[in-house]
Design an enzyme around this catalytic site. Structure first.
Site, PDB file in Angstrom:
ATOM      1  N   ASN A  45       0.855  -1.125  -0.044  1.00 26.07           N
ATOM      2  CA  ASN A  45       0.014   0.094   0.014  1.00 26.07           C
ATOM      3  C   ASN A  45       0.964   1.321   0.124  1.00 26.07           C
ATOM      4  O   ASN A  45       2.046   1.072  -0.242  1.00 26.07           O
ATOM      5  CB  ASN A  45      -0.877   0.040   1.278  1.00 26.07           C
ATOM      6  CG  ASN A  45      -0.009  -0.026   2.552  1.00 26.07           C
ATOM      7  OD1 ASN A  45       0.622   1.120   2.893  1.00 26.07           O
ATOM      8  ND2 ASN A  45      -0.184  -1.212   3.164  1.00 26.07           N
ATOM      9  N   ASP A  84      -3.830  -6.407   5.135  1.00 26.69           N
ATOM     10  CA  ASP A  84      -4.716  -7.397   5.590  1.00 26.69           C
ATOM     11  C   ASP A  84      -4.588  -8.813   4.985  1.00 26.69           C
ATOM     12  O   ASP A  84      -5.028  -9.860   5.704  1.00 26.69           O
ATOM     13  CB  ASP A  84      -6.128  -6.757   5.304  1.00 26.69           C
ATOM     14  CG  ASP A  84      -6.182  -5.612   6.401  1.00 26.69           C
ATOM     15  OD1 ASP A  84      -5.921  -5.930   7.429  1.00 26.69           O
ATOM     16  OD2 ASP A  84      -6.978  -4.930   5.882  1.00 26.69           O
TER      17      ASP A  84
END
Ligand code: PMT
Length: 353
Positions: free
Chosen positions: A167, A236
Site C-alpha cells: 500500500n 490485511d
C-alpha cells in the site's frame, strides 16, 4: 560570529538570510553579551571549532561568542567541526568531555568528506540532526523511563520473488511518533516496513517486510514496554502461496489470498499487556468503523484517520485525525504529523502510570 567565522562568511550574509542583527563585537553594545543570552532558551554553537571549545571548557571570555557562552544559563548544544587529526587530539577530547559533564549536549561530528579532502570523522552534523537535538533539549521528558514500540510503513506480501501486495504508506506518521517519543525521553523501538526514511539514530530500529516479520519483531520486543502504537499499514491479506521462482504471467490471472496475522488484535487479546493504540485508515469522515475496530481489536485507543480528505493520510506530511477511546471522540484539524504525534503521546501520558 567570531573573527574566524567572518573569514568564511560575512555578517551581512547571515543578516540577509536570517533577518536578524549579527553580533560580532563585545564592545559595540556594552551589555549585549548579557541581554542576548538572558533572553534565550537555548544556545547552539554550530560549527564549534577546537579553539572555541577550548575557550568554553576553560571559561575564557575574550570575544562575543565566548563571553555569551559564559553568561548563558540555559541548555547548550555544541556541534564540533574540524579536521579529524584535531578531533582525535586528547586536549580537544578532554575539553569536550568537561563540557558534556557540565550539561552541554554534543551533536556530532559525523564521518564524511573534510575540507582537506580526507574522508573521516570531523564533519559537522547535518542541520536537521542538530535541530533534532534542539527540539529534544526543549521538550519536557514526560516519557522518560518508558519503553514505547512504534510500527510504521507498509508491509509487502510476496507472491513470488519480484511481485508483492502493498500500500501507499510512507512511514512518515510512525517515524513522527517515534521521533516525538524520543524527544520526550522514551526508549523507542521502531519497527518499520519498507520506507525511504532514514532510521532514527536514537531508536532501536527493526526493518521488516512482511506482516509476519512485523508480528515477530513486535512480540520479541513487547516485554517491558509501556505502550505499543500500531501506525503501520499492515497488509490485511497475503497471497495464499509464495513461489520461489517468478510466476508466469498466465499463472496469475486470479490470486487466492489468505489473511495475515492481526498484530493489534493479538496484543489486544492478551491478559497483561501494554497500553495499546491502533490506527484506522478510513475513506470517509464517519468514525463508526474505527469505533468498531477499537472494540473488535481490544485496543485502548484508535486514531481515526480520514485518508480521503486532502492533505491527510498516506505519504503526506500532514494528517487529520480523531482520537477515539472509552471516554469518547476528540477530533483535531489537519496538522503536521509531528504535531499529531504530540497529541497522541499527550493522551498516552495521561493513561500510562
Ligand atoms: O505512513 P504514512 O504515509 O505517514 O501514512 C500514515 C498511515 C495512513 C498509514 C497511518 O496514519 C495509518 O492510518 N495507519 C494504519 C493503516 C491501517 O492499516 O489501518 P487498518 O484500519 O487497516 O488497521 C487497523 C489497525 O490494525 C492498524 O493499527 C494496523 O496497524 C493494525 N493491523 C492491521 C492489519 C493487521 N494484519 N495487523 C494489524 O495489526
Amino acid at each position: 560570529m567570531t573573527d574566524a567565522s567572518r573569514k568564511f562568511v560575512t555578517p551581512l550574509t547571515f543578516e540577509a538570510v536570517s533577518g536578524n542583527k549579527v553580533h560580532t563585537d563585545t564592545f559595540q553594545d556594552a551589555l549585549s553579551h548579557i541581554t542576548l543570552t538572558a533572553a534565550a532558551d537555548l544556545m547552539i554553537i554550530a560549527p564549534a571549532t577546537a579553539n572555541s571549545i577550548a575557550k568554553f571548557a576553560c571559561g575564557i571570555a575574550d570575544d562575543m561568542l565566548s563571553t555569551c557562552f559564559l553568561s548563558f544559563r540555559g541548555k547548550v548544544i555544541i556541534a564540533p567541526a574540524m579536521n579529524w587529526r584535531m578531533y582525535e587530539n586528547r586536549a580537544l577530547r578532554e575539553n569536550l568531555r568537561a563540557l558534556v559533564s557540565r550539561g552541554a549536549v554534543q551533536a556530532g561530528p559525523e564521518r564524511g568528506s573534510l575540507a582537506c579532502g580526507d574522508e573521516a570523522v570531523g564533519r559537522m552534523s547535518e542541520v536537521g540532526e542538530i535541530l533534532e537535538y534542539a527540539r529534544s533539549a526543549l521538550t519536557r521528558k514526560d516519557l522518560s523511563g518508558k519503553k514505547i514500540i512504534v510500527t510504521a510503513g507498509p508491509t509487502r506480501e510476496y507472491l513470488d520473488p519480484v511481485r508483492f501486495l502493498s500500500n501507499r504508506s510512507s512511514g512518515k506518521m510512525g517515524f513522527a511518533l517515534a521521533r516525538e517519543a524520543l524527544r520526550r525521553g522514551a526508549e523507542v523501538v521502531l519497527i518499520s516496513g519498507p520506507s525511504s526514511l532514514a532510521p532514527l539514530r536514537k531508536a532501536e530500529f527493526f526493518a521488516v517486510e512482511t506482516a509476519e516479520e512485523m508480528r515477530k519483531a513486535v512480540f520479541e520486543n513487547l516485554k517491558g514496554s509501556s505502550a505499543v502504537i500500531m501506525a503501520a499499514a499492515v497488509s490485511d491479506f497475503s497471497p495464499d502461496t509464495k513461489d520461489r521462482r517468478k510466476k508466469e504471467k498466465s499463472d496469475v490471472l486470479s490470486l487466492p489470498l489468505k489473511k495475515t496475522p492481526d498484530i493489534l488484535a493479538e496484543i489486544g487479546s492478551m491478559k497483561k499487556r501494554p497500553f495499546l493504540v491502533g490506527f484506522a485508515a478510513e475513506t470517509g469522515a464517519c468514525t463508526d468503523r474505527a469505533r468498531r475496530k477499537l472494540l473488535a481489536k481490544g485496543a485502548d485507543m484508535i486514531v481515526f484517520n480520514d485518508v480521503d480528505s486532502p492533505g491527510s493520510g498516506f505519504d503526506v506530511g500532514t494528517n487529520q485525525v480523531t482520537l477515539i477511546d472509552k471516554n469518547g471522540e476528540s477530533p483535531f484539524p489537519l496538522m503536521p504529523k509531528d504535531e499529531v504525534a504530540g497529541i497522541i503521546l499527550d493522551r498516552i501520558v495521561d493513561f500510562i502510570p
